[in-house]
Design a protein around this motif. Structure first.
Motif, PDB file in Angstrom:
ATOM      1  N   ASP A  68       0.881  -1.170   0.000  1.00  0.00           N
ATOM      2  CA  ASP A  68       0.000   0.000   0.000  1.00  0.00           C
ATOM      3  C   ASP A  68       0.919   1.221   0.000  1.00  0.00           C
ATOM      4  N   ILE A  69       1.176   1.754  -1.174  1.00  0.00           N
ATOM      5  CA  ILE A  69       2.127   2.858  -1.357  1.00  0.00           C
ATOM      6  C   ILE A  69       1.743   4.071  -0.513  1.00  0.00           C
ATOM      7  N   ALA A  70       0.465   4.410  -0.432  1.00  0.00           N
ATOM      8  CA  ALA A  70       0.004   5.610   0.270  1.00  0.00           C
ATOM      9  C   ALA A  70       0.288   5.552   1.773  1.00  0.00           C
ATOM     10  N   ARG A  71       0.255   4.385   2.365  1.00  0.00           N
ATOM     11  CA  ARG A  71       0.451   4.250   3.812  1.00  0.00           C
ATOM     12  C   ARG A  71       1.884   3.929   4.203  1.00  0.00           C
ATOM     13  N   SER A  72       2.746   3.645   3.239  1.00  0.00           N
ATOM     14  CA  SER A  72       4.078   3.114   3.520  1.00  0.00           C
ATOM     15  C   SER A  72       5.169   4.163   3.352  1.00  0.00           C
ATOM     16  N   THR A  73       6.321   3.855   3.927  1.00  0.00           N
ATOM     17  CA  THR A  73       7.518   4.638   3.675  1.00  0.00           C
ATOM     18  C   THR A  73       7.778   4.610   2.167  1.00  0.00           C
ATOM     19  N   PRO A  74       8.188   5.730   1.570  1.00  0.00           N
ATOM     20  CA  PRO A  74       8.424   5.744   0.112  1.00  0.00           C
ATOM     21  C   PRO A  74       9.454   4.695  -0.316  1.00  0.00           C
ATOM     22  N   ILE A  75       9.228   4.124  -1.503  1.00  0.00           N
ATOM     23  CA  ILE A  75      10.151   3.134  -2.061  1.00  0.00           C
ATOM     24  C   ILE A  75      10.755   3.650  -3.371  1.00  0.00           C
ATOM     25  N   ARG A  76      10.848   4.962  -3.512  1.00  0.00           N
ATOM     26  CA  ARG A  76      11.351   5.574  -4.748  1.00  0.00           C
ATOM     27  C   ARG A  76      12.647   4.931  -5.200  1.00  0.00           C
ATOM     28  N   PRO A  77      12.826   4.760  -6.449  1.00  0.00           N
ATOM     29  CA  PRO A  77      12.015   5.211  -7.569  1.00  0.00           C
ATOM     30  C   PRO A  77      10.887   4.243  -7.920  1.00  0.00           C
ATOM     31  N   TRP A  78      10.779   3.134  -7.204  1.00  0.00           N
ATOM     32  CA  TRP A  78       9.757   2.125  -7.490  1.00  0.00           C
ATOM     33  C   TRP A  78       8.370   2.685  -7.198  1.00  0.00           C
ATOM     34  N   ASP A  79       7.374   2.216  -7.930  1.00  0.00           N
ATOM     35  CA  ASP A  79       6.000   2.654  -7.668  1.00  0.00           C
ATOM     36  C   ASP A  79       5.040   1.487  -7.440  1.00  0.00           C
ATOM     37  N   HIS A  80       5.587   0.260  -7.385  1.00  0.00           N
ATOM     38  CA  HIS A  80       4.755  -0.915  -7.124  1.00  0.00           C
ATOM     39  C   HIS A  80       5.642  -2.019  -6.554  1.00  0.00           C
ATOM     40  N   GLU A  81       5.125  -2.729  -5.548  1.00  0.00           N
ATOM     41  CA  GLU A  81       5.859  -3.865  -4.983  1.00  0.00           C
ATOM     42  C   GLU A  81       4.892  -4.953  -4.578  1.00  0.00           C
ATOM     43  N   THR A  82       5.244  -6.192  -4.903  1.00  0.00           N
ATOM     44  CA  THR A  82       4.529  -7.344  -4.367  1.00  0.00           C
ATOM     45  C   THR A  82       5.529  -8.203  -3.612  1.00  0.00           C
ATOM     46  N   LEU A  83       5.039  -8.863  -2.606  1.00  0.00           N
ATOM     47  CA  LEU A  83       5.841  -9.743  -1.768  1.00  0.00           C
ATOM     48  C   LEU A  83       5.119 -11.080  -1.696  1.00  0.00           C
ATOM     49  N   THR A  84       5.831 -12.145  -2.032  1.00  0.00           N
ATOM     50  CA  THR A  84       5.266 -13.482  -1.916  1.00  0.00           C
ATOM     51  C   THR A  84       6.054 -14.232  -0.850  1.00  0.00           C
ATOM     52  N   ILE A  85       5.334 -14.781   0.119  1.00  0.00           N
ATOM     53  CA  ILE A  85       5.951 -15.540   1.201  1.00  0.00           C
ATOM     54  C   ILE A  85       5.478 -16.993   1.086  1.00  0.00           C
ATOM     55  N   THR A  86       6.449 -17.892   1.061  1.00  0.00           N
ATOM     56  CA  THR A  86       6.168 -19.319   1.039  1.00  0.00           C
ATOM     57  C   THR A  86       6.807 -19.932   2.275  1.00  0.00           C
ATOM     58  N   VAL A  87       6.062 -20.757   2.987  1.00  0.00           N
ATOM     59  CA  VAL A  87       6.569 -21.407   4.195  1.00  0.00           C
ATOM     60  C   VAL A  87       6.467 -22.909   4.006  1.00  0.00           C
ATOM     61  N   THR A  88       7.616 -23.584   4.141  1.00  0.00           N
ATOM     62  CA  THR A  88       7.670 -25.033   4.057  1.00  0.00           C
ATOM     63  C   THR A  88       8.508 -25.530   5.225  1.00  0.00           C
ATOM     64  N   GLY A  89       7.848 -26.160   6.189  1.00  0.00           N
ATOM     65  CA  GLY A  89       8.568 -26.626   7.378  1.00  0.00           C
ATOM     66  C   GLY A  89       9.203 -25.459   8.105  1.00  0.00           C
ATOM     67  N   ASP A  90      10.516 -25.541   8.320  1.00  0.00           N
ATOM     68  CA  ASP A  90      11.219 -24.468   9.017  1.00  0.00           C
ATOM     69  C   ASP A  90      11.958 -23.532   8.056  1.00  0.00           C
ATOM     70  N   THR A  91      11.494 -23.468   6.813  1.00  0.00           N
ATOM     71  CA  THR A  91      12.107 -22.594   5.814  1.00  0.00           C
ATOM     72  C   THR A  91      11.060 -21.637   5.253  1.00  0.00           C
TER      73      THR A  91
END
Length: 179
Positions: free
Chosen positions: A39-62
């Motif tokens: 959520d760009i509006a609520r977050s610390t700026p990530i300039r020059p980027w204008d979009h970010e996605t994060l994918t988290i995968t959890v398998t066992g202890d990794t």
């Protein structure tokens, strides 16, 4: 005779508690798994980027965290961090480029990797990562320590990242929504 009677009782108690704890540890972290959009509006700026996605995968202890950043329609970059979440193991993750604060003429150090340790906190609702890496600037290479806490909201729809960097005086705060 009392010792013999208590011994099986303690063994059963240990088995029940051990099984309960291992199930809780295995089930708890799965709430963070999935794809999250910044959520760009609520977050610390990530300039020059204008979009970010994060994918988290959890398998066992990794845990595997994959960031994808975009700047306009044609500039895209990403990185992947794999970490063992036992709180002790330092995992080396390759780093192609220093994607944060791209425009400051700071680059990833010569070894092109970061050492990461991770662990689950608060019953699996928080993933804590500590990263150590070298950044190269005009004055040479500098060691950097990054402390991240990924906090899942009570309803499971928001992920808040608190990030402390040894190179900054203020914390960075990022808000992600589940996709």
């Amino acid at each position: 005779m009392k010792i013999r009677l208590l011994s099986p009782w303690f063994a059963c108690l240990g088995l029940v508690l051990g099984t309960g704890l291992s199930l809780r540890a295995a089930d708890a972290p799965s709430g963070l798994a999935g794809t999250w959009a910044l959520d760009i509006a609520r977050s610390t700026p990530i300039r020059p980027w204008d979009h970010e996605t994060l994918t988290i995968t959890v398998t066992g202890d990794t845990a595997v965290l994959t960031r994808n950043l975009a700047w306009g329609a044609d500039r895209k970059a990403g990185d992947t961090t794999t970490v063992k979440t036992d709180g002790k193991t330092s995992t080396a993750s390759p780093v192609g480029y220093w994607l944060d604060t791209w425009y400051t003429n700071v680059y990833i150090g010569a070894d092109h990797q970061k050492q990461v340790t991770g662990e689950w906190l608060d019953g699996g609702r928080v993933l804590k990562l500590e990263s150590r890496l070298q950044l190269e600037g005009q004055q040479g290479e500098h060691p950097v320590h990054i402390y991240d806490e990924f906090r899942l909201s009570a309803d499971g729809r928001t992920l808040k990242l608190y990030e402390l960097r040894s190179t900054r005086d203020e914390a960075l705060v990022y808000y992600f929504t589940r996709q």
